[in-house]
Design a protein around this motif. Structure first.
Motif, PDB file in Angstrom:
ATOM      1  N   ILE A   1       0.691  -1.101   0.093  1.00  0.00           N
ATOM      2  CA  ILE A   1      -0.032   0.151   0.146  1.00  0.00           C
ATOM      3  C   ILE A   1       0.892   1.202  -0.182  1.00  0.00           C
ATOM      4  O   ILE A   1       0.554   2.240  -0.668  1.00  0.00           O
ATOM      5  CB  ILE A   1      -0.998  -0.003   1.267  1.00  0.00           C
ATOM      6  N   THR A   2       1.997   1.168   0.691  1.00  0.00           N
ATOM      7  CA  THR A   2       2.688   2.295   0.951  1.00  0.00           C
ATOM      8  C   THR A   2       3.717   2.818  -0.336  1.00  0.00           C
ATOM      9  O   THR A   2       4.369   3.577  -0.355  1.00  0.00           O
ATOM     10  CB  THR A   2       3.543   2.388   2.152  1.00  0.00           C
ATOM     11  N   ASN A   3       4.098   1.673  -1.091  1.00  0.00           N
ATOM     12  CA  ASN A   3       4.797   1.830  -2.154  1.00  0.00           C
ATOM     13  C   ASN A   3       4.464   2.694  -3.447  1.00  0.00           C
ATOM     14  O   ASN A   3       3.331   2.256  -3.892  1.00  0.00           O
ATOM     15  CB  ASN A   3       5.263   0.457  -3.045  1.00  0.00           C
ATOM     16  N   PRO A   4       5.016   3.864  -3.548  1.00  0.00           N
ATOM     17  CA  PRO A   4       4.245   4.693  -4.576  1.00  0.00           C
ATOM     18  C   PRO A   4       4.185   4.152  -6.041  1.00  0.00           C
ATOM     19  O   PRO A   4       3.205   4.425  -6.995  1.00  0.00           O
ATOM     20  CB  PRO A   4       5.153   5.976  -4.666  1.00  0.00           C
ATOM     21  N   SER A   5       5.310   3.045  -6.353  1.00  0.00           N
ATOM     22  CA  SER A   5       5.290   2.475  -7.713  1.00  0.00           C
ATOM     23  C   SER A   5       4.163   1.593  -7.987  1.00  0.00           C
ATOM     24  O   SER A   5       3.562   1.754  -8.974  1.00  0.00           O
ATOM     25  CB  SER A   5       6.516   1.845  -7.949  1.00  0.00           C
ATOM     26  N   VAL A   6       3.666   0.970  -6.776  1.00  0.00           N
ATOM     27  CA  VAL A   6       2.596   0.054  -7.171  1.00  0.00           C
ATOM     28  C   VAL A   6       1.117   0.936  -7.561  1.00  0.00           C
ATOM     29  O   VAL A   6       0.492   0.592  -8.316  1.00  0.00           O
ATOM     30  CB  VAL A   6       2.276  -0.661  -5.608  1.00  0.00           C
ATOM     31  N   SER A   7       1.001   2.143  -6.798  1.00  0.00           N
ATOM     32  CA  SER A   7      -0.021   2.972  -6.739  1.00  0.00           C
ATOM     33  C   SER A   7       0.008   3.498  -8.563  1.00  0.00           C
ATOM     34  O   SER A   7      -1.136   3.334  -9.136  1.00  0.00           O
ATOM     35  CB  SER A   7       0.026   4.135  -5.945  1.00  0.00           C
ATOM     36  N   SER A   8       0.949   3.926  -9.026  1.00  0.00           N
ATOM     37  CA  SER A   8       1.054   4.139 -10.488  1.00  0.00           C
ATOM     38  C   SER A   8       0.672   3.078 -11.369  1.00  0.00           C
ATOM     39  O   SER A   8       0.052   3.674 -12.298  1.00  0.00           O
ATOM     40  CB  SER A   8       2.213   4.794 -10.588  1.00  0.00           C
ATOM     41  N   VAL A   9       1.211   2.075 -10.998  1.00  0.00           N
ATOM     42  CA  VAL A   9       0.961   0.957 -11.979  1.00  0.00           C
ATOM     43  C   VAL A   9      -0.414   0.582 -11.977  1.00  0.00           C
ATOM     44  O   VAL A   9      -1.070   0.402 -13.211  1.00  0.00           O
ATOM     45  CB  VAL A   9       2.008  -0.438 -11.713  1.00  0.00           C
ATOM     46  N   ILE A  10      -1.231   0.418 -10.656  1.00  0.00           N
ATOM     47  CA  ILE A  10      -2.275   0.059 -10.656  1.00  0.00           C
ATOM     48  C   ILE A  10      -3.267   1.155 -11.227  1.00  0.00           C
ATOM     49  O   ILE A  10      -4.561   0.763 -12.142  1.00  0.00           O
ATOM     50  CB  ILE A  10      -2.789  -0.357  -9.223  1.00  0.00           C
ATOM     51  N   GLN A  11      -2.987   2.369 -11.091  1.00  0.00           N
ATOM     52  CA  GLN A  11      -3.821   3.333 -11.792  1.00  0.00           C
ATOM     53  C   GLN A  11      -3.874   3.281 -13.249  1.00  0.00           C
ATOM     54  O   GLN A  11      -5.026   3.487 -13.862  1.00  0.00           O
ATOM     55  CB  GLN A  11      -3.426   4.610 -11.515  1.00  0.00           C
ATOM     56  N   VAL A  12      -2.776   3.005 -14.041  1.00  0.00           N
ATOM     57  CA  VAL A  12      -2.660   2.821 -15.136  1.00  0.00           C
ATOM     58  C   VAL A  12      -3.595   1.483 -15.698  1.00  0.00           C
ATOM     59  O   VAL A  12      -4.257   1.733 -16.614  1.00  0.00           O
ATOM     60  CB  VAL A  12      -1.152   2.714 -15.753  1.00  0.00           C
ATOM     61  N   LEU A  13      -3.217   0.519 -15.112  1.00  0.00           N
ATOM     62  CA  LEU A  13      -4.160  -0.780 -15.137  1.00  0.00           C
ATOM     63  C   LEU A  13      -5.777  -0.462 -15.165  1.00  0.00           C
ATOM     64  O   LEU A  13      -6.477  -0.996 -15.874  1.00  0.00           O
ATOM     65  CB  LEU A  13      -3.717  -1.791 -14.061  1.00  0.00           C
ATOM     66  N   CYS A  14      -6.029   0.185 -14.058  1.00  0.00           N
ATOM     67  CA  CYS A  14      -7.171   0.697 -13.851  1.00  0.00           C
ATOM     68  C   CYS A  14      -7.932   1.255 -15.129  1.00  0.00           C
ATOM     69  O   CYS A  14      -8.967   1.150 -15.722  1.00  0.00           O
ATOM     70  CB  CYS A  14      -7.489   1.406 -12.602  1.00  0.00           C
ATOM     71  N   GLY A  15      -7.244   2.287 -15.713  1.00  0.00           N
ATOM     72  CA  GLY A  15      -7.839   3.053 -16.717  1.00  0.00           C
ATOM     73  C   GLY A  15      -7.802   2.226 -17.892  1.00  0.00           C
ATOM     74  O   GLY A  15      -8.828   2.419 -18.729  1.00  0.00           O
ATOM     75  N   TYR A  16      -6.784   1.354 -18.079  1.00  0.00           N
ATOM     76  CA  TYR A  16      -6.727   0.487 -19.296  1.00  0.00           C
ATOM     77  C   TYR A  16      -7.816  -0.516 -19.383  1.00  0.00           C
ATOM     78  O   TYR A  16      -8.622  -0.587 -20.302  1.00  0.00           O
ATOM     79  CB  TYR A  16      -5.474  -0.100 -19.358  1.00  0.00           C
ATOM     80  N   PHE A  17      -8.361  -1.059 -18.274  1.00  0.00           N
ATOM     81  CA  PHE A  17      -9.037  -2.019 -18.346  1.00  0.00           C
ATOM     82  C   PHE A  17     -10.467  -1.324 -18.012  1.00  0.00           C
ATOM     83  O   PHE A  17     -11.467  -2.125 -18.423  1.00  0.00           O
ATOM     84  CB  PHE A  17      -8.889  -3.114 -17.479  1.00  0.00           C
ATOM     85  N   LEU A  18     -10.469  -0.321 -17.734  1.00  0.00           N
ATOM     86  CA  LEU A  18     -11.787   0.384 -17.583  1.00  0.00           C
ATOM     87  C   LEU A  18     -12.397   0.511 -19.288  1.00  0.00           C
ATOM     88  O   LEU A  18     -13.571   0.322 -19.520  1.00  0.00           O
ATOM     89  CB  LEU A  18     -11.645   1.874 -16.833  1.00  0.00           C
ATOM     90  N   VAL A  19     -11.490   0.935 -20.285  1.00  0.00           N
ATOM     91  CA  VAL A  19     -11.905   0.909 -21.340  1.00  0.00           C
ATOM     92  C   VAL A  19     -11.868  -0.250 -22.174  1.00  0.00           C
ATOM     93  O   VAL A  19     -12.684  -0.655 -23.082  1.00  0.00           O
ATOM     94  CB  VAL A  19     -10.699   2.135 -22.151  1.00  0.00           C
ATOM     95  N   LYS A  20     -10.867  -1.092 -21.882  1.00  0.00           N
ATOM     96  CA  LYS A  20     -10.802  -2.503 -22.558  1.00  0.00           C
ATOM     97  C   LYS A  20     -12.007  -3.245 -22.237  1.00  0.00           C
ATOM     98  O   LYS A  20     -12.384  -4.271 -22.855  1.00  0.00           O
ATOM     99  CB  LYS A  20      -9.680  -3.310 -22.211  1.00  0.00           C
ATOM    100  N   GLY A  21     -12.840  -2.963 -21.189  1.00  0.00           N
ATOM    101  CA  GLY A  21     -13.890  -3.843 -20.684  1.00  0.00           C
ATOM    102  C   GLY A  21     -15.074  -3.484 -21.621  1.00  0.00           C
ATOM    103  O   GLY A  21     -15.964  -4.555 -21.605  1.00  0.00           O
ATOM    104  N   PHE A  22     -15.076  -2.677 -22.558  1.00  0.00           N
ATOM    105  CA  PHE A  22     -16.091  -2.536 -23.323  1.00  0.00           C
ATOM    106  C   PHE A  22     -15.970  -3.319 -24.828  1.00  0.00           C
ATOM    107  O   PHE A  22     -15.034  -3.244 -25.034  1.00  0.00           O
ATOM    108  CB  PHE A  22     -16.596  -1.076 -23.624  1.00  0.00           C
ATOM    109  N   GLU A  23     -17.057  -4.149 -25.143  1.00  0.00           N
ATOM    110  CA  GLU A  23     -17.008  -4.743 -26.321  1.00  0.00           C
ATOM    111  C   GLU A  23     -18.203  -4.784 -27.088  1.00  0.00           C
ATOM    112  O   GLU A  23     -19.325  -4.442 -26.229  1.00  0.00           O
ATOM    113  CB  GLU A  23     -16.545  -6.345 -26.187  1.00  0.00           C
ATOM    114  N   LYS A  24     -18.302  -4.958 -28.144  1.00  0.00           N
ATOM    115  CA  LYS A  24     -19.518  -4.825 -29.046  1.00  0.00           C
ATOM    116  C   LYS A  24     -19.818  -6.604 -29.393  1.00  0.00           C
ATOM    117  O   LYS A  24     -18.950  -7.360 -29.712  1.00  0.00           O
ATOM    118  CB  LYS A  24     -19.254  -4.323 -30.131  1.00  0.00           C
ATOM    119  N   GLU A  25     -21.080  -6.730 -29.517  1.00  0.00           N
ATOM    120  CA  GLU A  25     -21.574  -8.040 -29.660  1.00  0.00           C
ATOM    121  C   GLU A  25     -22.029  -8.097 -31.198  1.00  0.00           C
ATOM    122  O   GLU A  25     -22.913  -7.125 -31.544  1.00  0.00           O
ATOM    123  CB  GLU A  25     -22.464  -8.539 -28.780  1.00  0.00           C
TER     124      GLU A  25
END
Length: 130
Positions: free
Chosen positions: A106-130
């Protein structure tokens, strides 16, 4: 729009946003030191890199926009990636409860940055068309 223009525009937006983050972080941090109100700075620093992940996932999202069909959200991305990443970003900084994760994570600043990027990436990647 051809792919060369899209790559150029994405790289300009990406590095422009990183410069903006650098300037805005210094400004918000200075304001927090002067006013001794660190709550906005904490929230800002916990979510500032989410748009970087969104920018990285944007080309695939724009390709999907051209396809026919209805939008659908991939629930597995939300359950296994977004909710855990929001937990790491919000607890204990924004939501003051004890975390079930180790303090080193939790206190490692690098972990927070990586998780933020992953959160934004998969927020958009989660949308798909059927």
């Amino acid at each position: 729009m051809n792919s060369k223009n899209l790559v150029f525009m994405q790289s300009v937006a990406f590095f422009g946003y990183l410069v903006f983050i650098s300037l805005a972080t210094v400004k918000v941090q200075g304001t927090a030191l002067v006013t001794e109100n660190f709550y906005f700075y904490i929230i800002f620093s916990q979510f500032v890199y989410v748009p970087v992940g969104i920018l990285l996932a944007l080309p695939a999202f724009l390709k999907k926009c051209r396809e026919e069909g209805q939008w659908k959200w991939k629930k597995r991305y939300g359950i296994f990636i977004l909710f855990p990443s929001l937990y790491v970003l919000l607890v204990p900084y924004v939501i003051p409860v004890d975390s079930i994760l180790p303090n080193l994570l939790i206190t490692n600043p690098s972990v927070s940055s990586v998780i933020q990027v992953l959160c934004g990436y998969f927020l958009v990647k989660g949308f798909e068309k059927e």
